[in-house]
Design a protein around this motif. Structure first.
Motif, PDB file in Angstrom:
ATOM      1  N   CYS A  19       0.827  -1.215   0.000  1.00 22.40           N
ATOM      2  CA  CYS A  19       0.000   0.000   0.000  1.00 22.40           C
ATOM      3  C   CYS A  19       0.858   1.260   0.000  1.00 22.40           C
ATOM      4  O   CYS A  19       0.616   2.197  -0.787  1.00 22.40           O
ATOM      5  N   ASP A  23       1.124   3.831  -3.344  1.00 26.56           N
ATOM      6  CA  ASP A  23       0.580   5.179  -3.159  1.00 26.56           C
ATOM      7  C   ASP A  23       1.650   6.254  -3.297  1.00 26.56           C
ATOM      8  O   ASP A  23       1.366   7.370  -3.730  1.00 26.56           O
ATOM      9  N   ARG A  70      -5.369   6.560  -1.560  1.00 25.13           N
ATOM     10  CA  ARG A  70      -4.672   5.774  -0.546  1.00 25.13           C
ATOM     11  C   ARG A  70      -5.304   4.393  -0.446  1.00 25.13           C
ATOM     12  O   ARG A  70      -6.515   4.258  -0.342  1.00 25.13           O
ATOM     13  N   HIS A  71      -4.425   3.395  -0.519  1.00 25.35           N
ATOM     14  CA  HIS A  71      -4.843   1.991  -0.431  1.00 25.35           C
ATOM     15  C   HIS A  71      -4.737   1.497   1.005  1.00 25.35           C
ATOM     16  O   HIS A  71      -3.792   1.843   1.708  1.00 25.35           O
TER      17      HIS A  71
END
Length: 133
Positions: A19, A23, A70-71
């Protein structure tokens, strides 16, 4: 055959890095989370296989999001695979859009096969199935 606590912590760390790197547009580090022939599949939309194809994903996300998506990968379930160097993963994914106050942009189910190579867990295949957004 089970996975050790250390293996499980390493796998959680792998997904946190996944993540953060995607990002932040850190393509080389993101690609390094995959095996050499690793595959990222967005079901029904695209399949990226191998380092060359995978390397374009962080830049594509940055371009589409202005760097403000955003993950988050949560609810990570880790099961032992068919050998001690394989893990099977199920997880939930959420992408939020900070161009829009952090609203939920999309939700997906993740299914993955990980392989331990050189003492590190890596993504062999990751499939994201979009659930709407």
């Amino acid at each position: 055959m089970g996975l050790s606590v250390e293996d499980r912590l390493d796998i959680y760390d792998l997904f946190a890095r996944y993540c953060q790197y995607v990002d932040a547009g850190r393509a080389a580090e993101w690609v390094a989370l995959f095996t050499d022939d690793g595959c990222f599949d967005i079901a029904g939309q695209m399949t990226l296989r191998g380092a060359e194809q995978l390397a374009g994903m962080p830049a594509m996300l940055a371009e589409n999001s202005g760097g403000k998506w955003r993950h988050q990968i949560t609810d990570i379930m880790i099961d032992a695979g068919t050998s001690e160097d394989v893990a099977i993963i199920g997880a939930s994914g959420l992408v939020t859009d900070w161009n829009n106050g952090g609203r939920a942009l999309m939700f997906s189910n993740y299914d993955a096969t990980l392989r331990k190579t050189g003492g590190r867990w890596k993504i062999e295949k990751l499939t994201a199935t979009m659930m709407g957004g």
